[in-house]
Scaffold this active site. Structure first.
Site, short mmCIF file in Angstrom:
data_model
loop_
_atom_site.label_atom_id
_atom_site.label_comp_id
_atom_site.label_asym_id
_atom_site.label_seq_id
_atom_site.Cartn_x
_atom_site.Cartn_y
_atom_site.Cartn_z
N HIS A 67 -9.47 1.32 4.65
CA HIS A 67 -8.18 1.43 5.33
C HIS A 67 -8.36 2.35 6.55
O HIS A 67 -9.14 3.31 6.51
CB HIS A 67 -7.13 2.00 4.38
CG HIS A 67 -5.76 1.97 4.98
ND1 HIS A 67 -5.31 2.95 5.81
CD2 HIS A 67 -4.78 1.04 4.91
CE1 HIS A 67 -4.09 2.64 6.23
NE2 HIS A 67 -3.74 1.48 5.69
N ASN B 188 0.87 -1.18 0.00
CA ASN B 188 0.00 0.00 0.00
C ASN B 188 0.90 1.22 0.00
O ASN B 188 1.51 1.55 1.01
CB ASN B 188 -0.89 -0.03 1.25
CG ASN B 188 -1.66 1.26 1.45
OD1 ASN B 188 -1.75 2.08 0.54
ND2 ASN B 188 -2.23 1.43 2.64
N TRP B 189 0.98 1.89 -1.14
CA TRP B 189 1.92 3.01 -1.27
C TRP B 189 1.37 4.33 -0.72
O TRP B 189 2.07 5.34 -0.72
CB TRP B 189 2.35 3.16 -2.75
CG TRP B 189 3.24 2.03 -3.20
CD1 TRP B 189 3.89 1.14 -2.40
CD2 TRP B 189 3.59 1.69 -4.55
NE1 TRP B 189 4.62 0.26 -3.17
CE2 TRP B 189 4.46 0.59 -4.49
CE3 TRP B 189 3.27 2.23 -5.80
CZ2 TRP B 189 5.00 -0.01 -5.64
CZ3 TRP B 189 3.80 1.63 -6.95
CH2 TRP B 189 4.66 0.53 -6.86
N LYS B 190 0.12 4.35 -0.33
CA LYS B 190 -0.48 5.56 0.26
C LYS B 190 -0.21 6.78 -0.66
O LYS B 190 -0.18 6.61 -1.87
CB LYS B 190 0.04 5.76 1.68
CG LYS B 190 -0.11 4.48 2.52
CD LYS B 190 0.12 4.66 3.98
CE LYS B 190 -0.03 3.33 4.67
NZ LYS B 190 0.04 3.41 6.12
N SER C 57 3.33 -2.29 10.24
CA SER C 57 4.77 -2.38 10.47
C SER C 57 5.37 -3.72 10.04
O SER C 57 6.25 -4.26 10.71
CB SER C 57 5.12 -2.06 11.93
OG SER C 57 4.75 -0.72 12.22
N GLY D 262 2.46 2.18 10.78
CA GLY D 262 3.42 3.27 10.66
C GLY D 262 4.11 3.61 11.96
O GLY D 262 4.77 4.65 12.06
N GLU E 154 -5.62 -4.88 10.28
CA GLU E 154 -4.54 -3.92 10.50
C GLU E 154 -4.81 -3.17 11.80
O GLU E 154 -5.57 -2.19 11.81
CB GLU E 154 -4.47 -2.92 9.35
CG GLU E 154 -4.14 -3.55 8.02
CD GLU E 154 -3.53 -2.53 7.08
OE1 GLU E 154 -2.40 -2.75 6.65
OE2 GLU E 154 -4.17 -1.50 6.79
N GLY F 68 2.87 -1.15 4.30
CA GLY F 68 2.90 0.27 3.97
C GLY F 68 4.32 0.72 3.74
O GLY F 68 4.91 0.51 2.68
N GLY F 69 4.92 1.31 4.77
CA GLY F 69 6.25 1.93 4.67
C GLY F 69 7.29 1.06 3.99
O GLY F 69 8.02 1.54 3.10
N GLU G 283 -6.70 4.72 7.67
CA GLU G 283 -6.51 6.16 7.40
C GLU G 283 -7.77 6.76 6.76
O GLU G 283 -8.11 7.91 7.02
CB GLU G 283 -5.26 6.37 6.53
CG GLU G 283 -4.01 6.16 7.37
CD GLU G 283 -2.82 5.59 6.63
OE1 GLU G 283 -2.76 5.67 5.39
OE2 GLU G 283 -1.93 5.04 7.32
P1 PGA Z 1 2.82 0.24 7.66
O1 PGA Z 1 1.38 0.49 7.02
O2 PGA Z 1 3.37 -1.04 7.09
O3 PGA Z 1 3.63 1.45 7.28
O4 PGA Z 1 2.61 0.11 9.15
C1 PGA Z 1 0.49 -0.57 6.77
C2 PGA Z 1 -0.78 -0.06 6.14
O5 PGA Z 1 -1.24 1.03 6.52
O6 PGA Z 1 -1.37 -0.71 5.24
#
Ligand code: PGA
Length: 255
Positions: free
Chosen positions: A97, A10-12, A215, A175, A169, A236-237, A99
């Site tokens: 998600h 997930n590149w956000k 994470s 994050g 999640e 994500g990251g 966010e």
């Molecule tokens: P993260 O994000 O790996 O940076 O914790 C995961 C996500 O939000 O899908």
């Protein structure tokens, strides 16, 4: 685990089209064992085309969008419909998600509508659920994730033959560098699996893959994938760096 693990990035709001092209030049997982996991990436909508053009042939990589609107079209400035995403080459879409839920106020009801729109347009939804830290501390893990899951079960039940992915999640692990232990992940995944089977039957509810996200990194992927009911990871990251995402894909090949 039934089927190959799913490794999703997930590149956000990161990676413009040039950066996406560069990403795929350097994304080179070493998959000599021949057991590639299913790999997915979720670029921003404006980088979707660049991603499709730059995708490697081996391993195959599926692409999706990060969000859709549930309406087919009209005066919804800034939104894209499920059918538009599909026509632009997306095969998958993230939905709900954390966010989106917590920064943009997306409700359980809207998540349900979006899942219906995705399935109606033949996009595979990756439906995200997860509890916040205070909810976990208050002992409400099960209540929160089941409430979020229950909001989509009627629409899943009315599309029994469509492919669906679920992602657990925990918000406190996104994050933050704080990863759920394999035991934490298994606890939540077993709760979700129980409800899926109860609502959709063993054949459908028992086979929907449940990804873990929060994470995930190259060095914790294998142990998370080894936990009961963890059918993949949503990253994500660590998916923004082609070398670390390659290593996560390699860990998925060994799972
Ligand atoms: P993260 O994000 O790996 O940076 O914790 C995961 C996500 O939000 O899908």
């Amino acid at each position: 685990m039934t089927g190959k693990p799913v490794i999703a990035g997930n590149w956000k709001m990161n990676l413009n089209p040039d950066e996406v092209r560069k990403f795929f030049q350097d994304f080179r997982p070493n998959l000599s064992s021949g057991s590639a996991p299913e790999v997915l990436v979720f670029p921003t909508s404006v980088s979707l085309f660049a991603a499709q053009v730059a995708l490697p042939a081996d391993p195959e990589v599926g692409v999706g969008v990060q969000n859709i609107h549930w309406k087919a079209g009209g005066a919804f400035t800034g939104e894209i419909s499920a059918a538009m995403a599909k026509a632009s080459g997306a095969e998958f879409t993230l939905i709900g998600h954390s966010e989106r839920r917590h920064l943009f106020g997306e409700t359980d009801e809207e998540v349900g509508l979006k899942v219906g729109a995705a399935l109606g347009a033949d996009l595979v939804p990756v439906i995200c659920v997860g509890e916040k830290l205070e909810e976990r501390r208050e002992g409400r893990l099960s209540e929160v994730i089941l409430r979020q899951l229950d909001a989509v079960l009627p629409v899943l039940g009315s599309h029994p033959t469509k492919r669906i992915l679920l992602a657990y999640e925990p918000v406190w692990a996104i994050g933050t560098g704080e990863t759920a232990t394999p035991e934490d992940a298994a606890e939540a995944h077993l709760i979700l699996r129980g409800r899926l089977v109860e609502a959709l039957g063993r054949e459908n509810g028992g086979t929907i893959p449940i990804l873990y996200g929060g994470s995930v990194k190259p060095d914790n992927t294998a142990e998370l994938l080894g936990a009961p009911e963890v059918g993949g990871v949503l990253v994500g990251g660590a998916s923004l760096d082609p070398v670390s995402f390659s290593k996560i894909v390699e860990a998925g090949a060994g799972a």
